[in-house]
Design a protein around this motif. Structure first.
Motif, PDB file in Angstrom:
ATOM      1  N   TRP A 221     -23.547  10.115  11.062  1.00 56.75           N
ATOM      2  CA  TRP A 221     -22.465  10.258  12.029  1.00 56.75           C
ATOM      3  C   TRP A 221     -21.210   9.489  11.646  1.00 56.75           C
ATOM      4  CZ3 TRP A 221     -21.004   5.622  14.161  1.00 56.75           C
ATOM      5  CH2 TRP A 221     -21.935   4.585  14.147  1.00 56.75           C
ATOM      6  N   LEU A 222     -21.276   8.648  10.611  1.00 62.55           N
ATOM      7  CA  LEU A 222     -20.087   7.913  10.167  1.00 62.55           C
ATOM      8  C   LEU A 222     -19.147   8.774   9.327  1.00 62.55           C
ATOM      9  CD1 LEU A 222     -21.634   4.469   9.092  1.00 62.55           C
ATOM     10  CD2 LEU A 222     -20.172   4.904  11.073  1.00 62.55           C
ATOM     11  N   HIS A 223     -19.541   9.978   8.988  1.00 58.99           N
ATOM     12  CA  HIS A 223     -18.723  10.800   8.084  1.00 58.99           C
ATOM     13  C   HIS A 223     -17.335  11.046   8.683  1.00 58.99           C
ATOM     14  CE1 HIS A 223     -18.478  13.376   4.526  1.00 58.99           C
ATOM     15  NE2 HIS A 223     -17.662  14.115   5.259  1.00 58.99           N
ATOM     16  N   PRO A 224     -16.278  10.754   7.911  1.00 60.87           N
ATOM     17  CA  PRO A 224     -14.918  10.883   8.445  1.00 60.87           C
ATOM     18  C   PRO A 224     -14.264  12.219   8.099  1.00 60.87           C
ATOM     19  CG  PRO A 224     -14.826   9.710   6.373  1.00 60.87           C
ATOM     20  CD  PRO A 224     -16.289  10.068   6.595  1.00 60.87           C
ATOM     21  N   ASN A 225     -13.198  12.524   8.823  1.00 57.74           N
ATOM     22  CA  ASN A 225     -12.270  13.584   8.444  1.00 57.74           C
ATOM     23  C   ASN A 225     -11.292  12.963   7.446  1.00 57.74           C
ATOM     24  OD1 ASN A 225      -9.881  15.186   8.337  1.00 57.74           O
ATOM     25  ND2 ASN A 225     -10.388  16.132  10.294  1.00 57.74           N
ATOM     26  N   GLY A 226     -11.312  13.432   6.198  1.00 57.26           N
ATOM     27  CA  GLY A 226     -10.601  12.748   5.127  1.00 57.26           C
ATOM     28  C   GLY A 226      -9.094  12.872   5.124  1.00 57.26           C
ATOM     29  N   GLY A 227      -8.490  13.435   6.155  1.00 55.68           N
ATOM     30  CA  GLY A 227      -7.030  13.557   6.173  1.00 55.68           C
ATOM     31  C   GLY A 227      -6.302  12.282   6.524  1.00 55.68           C
ATOM     32  N   LEU A 228      -7.028  11.279   7.081  1.00 55.91           N
ATOM     33  CA  LEU A 228      -6.376  10.057   7.545  1.00 55.91           C
ATOM     34  C   LEU A 228      -7.259   8.853   7.264  1.00 55.91           C
ATOM     35  CD1 LEU A 228      -4.591   9.437  10.935  1.00 55.91           C
ATOM     36  CD2 LEU A 228      -6.445   7.923  10.211  1.00 55.91           C
ATOM     37  N   TYR A 229      -6.680   7.870   6.582  1.00 54.86           N
ATOM     38  CA  TYR A 229      -7.317   6.569   6.383  1.00 54.86           C
ATOM     39  C   TYR A 229      -6.279   5.499   6.705  1.00 54.86           C
ATOM     40  CZ  TYR A 229     -10.659   9.319   3.618  1.00 54.86           C
ATOM     41  OH  TYR A 229     -11.572  10.259   3.199  1.00 54.86           O
ATOM     42  N   LEU A 230      -6.696   4.459   7.424  1.00 50.66           N
ATOM     43  CA  LEU A 230      -5.795   3.377   7.811  1.00 50.66           C
ATOM     44  C   LEU A 230      -6.420   2.055   7.386  1.00 50.66           C
ATOM     45  CD1 LEU A 230      -3.247   2.428   9.426  1.00 50.66           C
ATOM     46  CD2 LEU A 230      -4.703   2.423  11.466  1.00 50.66           C
ATOM     47  N   TYR A 231      -5.709   1.277   6.526  1.00 48.30           N
ATOM     48  CA  TYR A 231      -6.304   0.071   5.959  1.00 48.30           C
ATOM     49  C   TYR A 231      -5.224  -0.868   5.435  1.00 48.30           C
ATOM     50  CZ  TYR A 231      -5.301   2.784   1.750  1.00 48.30           C
ATOM     51  OH  TYR A 231      -4.669   3.516   0.781  1.00 48.30           O
ATOM     52  N   GLY A 232      -5.613  -2.100   5.190  1.00 48.03           N
ATOM     53  CA  GLY A 232      -4.737  -3.077   4.555  1.00 48.03           C
ATOM     54  C   GLY A 232      -5.048  -3.167   3.070  1.00 48.03           C
ATOM     55  N   THR A 233      -4.015  -3.246   2.243  1.00 44.16           N
ATOM     56  CA  THR A 233      -4.237  -3.255   0.792  1.00 44.16           C
ATOM     57  C   THR A 233      -4.969  -4.516   0.330  1.00 44.16           C
ATOM     58  OG1 THR A 233      -2.022  -4.193   0.468  1.00 44.16           O
ATOM     59  CG2 THR A 233      -2.239  -1.793   0.324  1.00 44.16           C
ATOM     60  N   ASP A 234      -4.689  -5.659   0.938  1.00 46.50           N
ATOM     61  CA  ASP A 234      -5.345  -6.894   0.507  1.00 46.50           C
ATOM     62  C   ASP A 234      -6.852  -6.830   0.723  1.00 46.50           C
ATOM     63  OD1 ASP A 234      -3.019  -8.006  -0.357  1.00 46.50           O
ATOM     64  OD2 ASP A 234      -2.766  -9.384   1.324  1.00 46.50           O
ATOM     65  N   MET A 235      -7.262  -6.336   1.883  1.00 47.09           N
ATOM     66  CA  MET A 235      -8.681  -6.294   2.234  1.00 47.09           C
ATOM     67  C   MET A 235      -9.425  -5.230   1.435  1.00 47.09           C
ATOM     68  SD  MET A 235     -11.014  -7.480   4.524  1.00 47.09           S
ATOM     69  CE  MET A 235     -12.451  -6.979   5.496  1.00 47.09           C
ATOM     70  N   TYR A 236      -8.797  -4.076   1.232  1.00 47.42           N
ATOM     71  CA  TYR A 236      -9.534  -2.933   0.710  1.00 47.42           C
ATOM     72  C   TYR A 236      -9.172  -2.532  -0.718  1.00 47.42           C
ATOM     73  CZ  TYR A 236     -11.300  -2.752   5.380  1.00 47.42           C
ATOM     74  OH  TYR A 236     -11.920  -3.100   6.546  1.00 47.42           O
ATOM     75  N   GLY A 237      -8.212  -3.214  -1.334  1.00 46.67           N
ATOM     76  CA  GLY A 237      -7.932  -2.962  -2.742  1.00 46.67           C
ATOM     77  C   GLY A 237      -9.163  -3.127  -3.617  1.00 46.67           C
ATOM     78  N   PRO A 238      -9.915  -4.248  -3.479  1.00 51.71           N
ATOM     79  CA  PRO A 238     -11.145  -4.412  -4.276  1.00 51.71           C
ATOM     80  C   PRO A 238     -12.188  -3.335  -4.007  1.00 51.71           C
ATOM     81  CG  PRO A 238     -10.419  -6.519  -3.382  1.00 51.71           C
ATOM     82  CD  PRO A 238      -9.579  -5.474  -2.720  1.00 51.71           C
ATOM     83  N   MET A 239     -12.271  -2.858  -2.773  1.00 55.31           N
ATOM     84  CA  MET A 239     -13.241  -1.819  -2.468  1.00 55.31           C
ATOM     85  C   MET A 239     -12.889  -0.518  -3.190  1.00 55.31           C
ATOM     86  SD  MET A 239     -14.217   0.124   1.087  1.00 55.31           S
ATOM     87  CE  MET A 239     -12.933   1.349   0.784  1.00 55.31           C
ATOM     88  N   PHE A 240     -11.610  -0.135  -3.155  1.00 55.66           N
ATOM     89  CA  PHE A 240     -11.210   1.079  -3.870  1.00 55.66           C
ATOM     90  C   PHE A 240     -11.438   0.920  -5.371  1.00 55.66           C
ATOM     91  CE2 PHE A 240      -8.753   2.127   0.027  1.00 55.66           C
ATOM     92  CZ  PHE A 240      -9.173   3.441   0.190  1.00 55.66           C
ATOM     93  N   ALA A 241     -11.237  -0.285  -5.888  1.00 53.88           N
ATOM     94  CA  ALA A 241     -11.500  -0.521  -7.318  1.00 53.88           C
ATOM     95  C   ALA A 241     -12.975  -0.291  -7.638  1.00 53.88           C
ATOM     96  CB  ALA A 241     -11.072  -1.936  -7.702  1.00 53.88           C
TER      97      ALA A 241
END
Length: 339
Positions: A129-149
């Protein structure tokens, strides 16, 4: 921290003028900057391109609170700022599940997609049920930059596969493993999939805040009107009761309004569409003495429940602000029923 609306606008499907105008207006209202990304960030599939946006924004403007959008969405001119709803340490999503005729249990294609990508990337699969609609993501670059890496590091081992809901599954699986307590869902108003709302897609008057024209619904994008008019425009303009009420209320509706017996959805749909905070109540009864004559055949054939079903489906995501009243007591006292 800067507020950035980042949009991958890659050929051959560039954003239409309608989309660009609505994004520019939203950025101005929300005190943000609009960053169009018109060239490929890396020579990879567009689904994987989304993983490089966070680092691209950080290198361009420094630390930022990023609203990452697809280029096939419209933002209604009264849409409140999603930046105000979450902190930069939270990861904002909108649920993919928006269709009542799709599975809403813990099975289905979302579960398969999470499990397939989990095996490919060596992580735990996120809950279905956590599956998102991929048209919108909202995040901070400092927190989530390492995750995207970390997600990007899966690119070569997975051969850049682009199946099984690629960006949605990659992102939600990694979030579930790295930051499960920071996953936050925005109301569905902020990313309404038009492929699941075909009746809304063909109606030029927007009935919620942000529309996402996915798949075959893209054909209706240019005809949709994101800018609200004065007086307020009704999605069903021929409904006289709604016209009278909106003229009476103007911009000051009550907190709740009772429409009485349920026959057709137009009145409730109009009120819920133009007053985003309004709670609408209505009465359900299959008593033939109370039904419109046009609905008697449903009672005679035992299919009167279809009237209510079609009514709620027409309201779409706005149905959560509809409160149903039914006859439950022997003395016909009207009671509230959950919807």
């Amino acid at each position: 921290m800067k507020r950035i609306i980042a949009v991958l606008d890659l050929p051959p499907r560039r954003a239409s003028p309608n989309v660009r105008e609505s994004y520019e207006a939203a950025a101005k209202r929300w005190g943000g900057e609009l960053l169009w990304i018109g060239e490929h960030l890396q020579p990879v599939h567009p689904f994987w391109q989304k993983m490089f946006v966070c680092d691209h924004v950080h290198r361009k403007v420094g630390p930022a609170h990023v609203l990452q959008l697809d280029n096939d969405m419209l933002i209604r001119s009264d849409c409140p700022s999603p930046f105000d709803l979450l902190t930069a340490n939270q990861f904002g999503l909108v649920a993919e599940r928006q269709a009542a005729n799709n599975r809403i249990d813990n099975g289905g294609w979302q579960q398969r997609a999470h499990e397939i990508w989990a095996r490919r990337c060596g992580v735990r699969p996120a809950l279905t049920w956590l599956h998102p609609n991929g048209g919108l993501y909202l995040y901070g670059t400092d927190m989530y930059g390492p995750m995207f890496a970390r997600i990007i590091r899966h690119l070569i081992p997975t051969w850049g596969a682009s199946d099984q809901a690629t960006d949605e599954s990659l992102i939600i699986n990694q979030l579930y493993n790295d930051h499960p307590g920071y996953i936050k869902f925005l109301p569905p108003d902020f990313n309404v999939s038009m492929i699941y709302s075909p009746a809304w897609a063909i109606n030029p008057v927007m009935q919620s805040y942000i529309y996402h024209f996915v798949g075959r619904s893209k054909a209706h994008l240019d005809a949709c009107r994101w800018q609200r008019r004065d007086p307020l425009e009704l999605p069903f303009p021929g409904n006289a009761p709604a016209q009278e009420l909106t003229q009476q209320w103007c911009d000051g509706p009550p907190a709740e309004y009772d429409i009485g017996p349920i026959f057709t959805p137009q009145l409730a749909a109009n009120l819920l569409a133009i007053y985003p905070e309004l709670i609408v109540t209505g009465q359900w009864s299959d008593d033939p003495d109370r039904l419109d004559r046009r609905m008697l055949s449903h009672t005679e054939t035992g299919s009167s429940h279809l009237v209510l079903t079609r009514f709620l489906l027409q309201l779409g995501i706005n149905a959560r602000r509809f409160r149903l009243r039914v006859k439950e007591d022997a003395d016909a006292t009207l009671q509230l029923a959950g919807t």
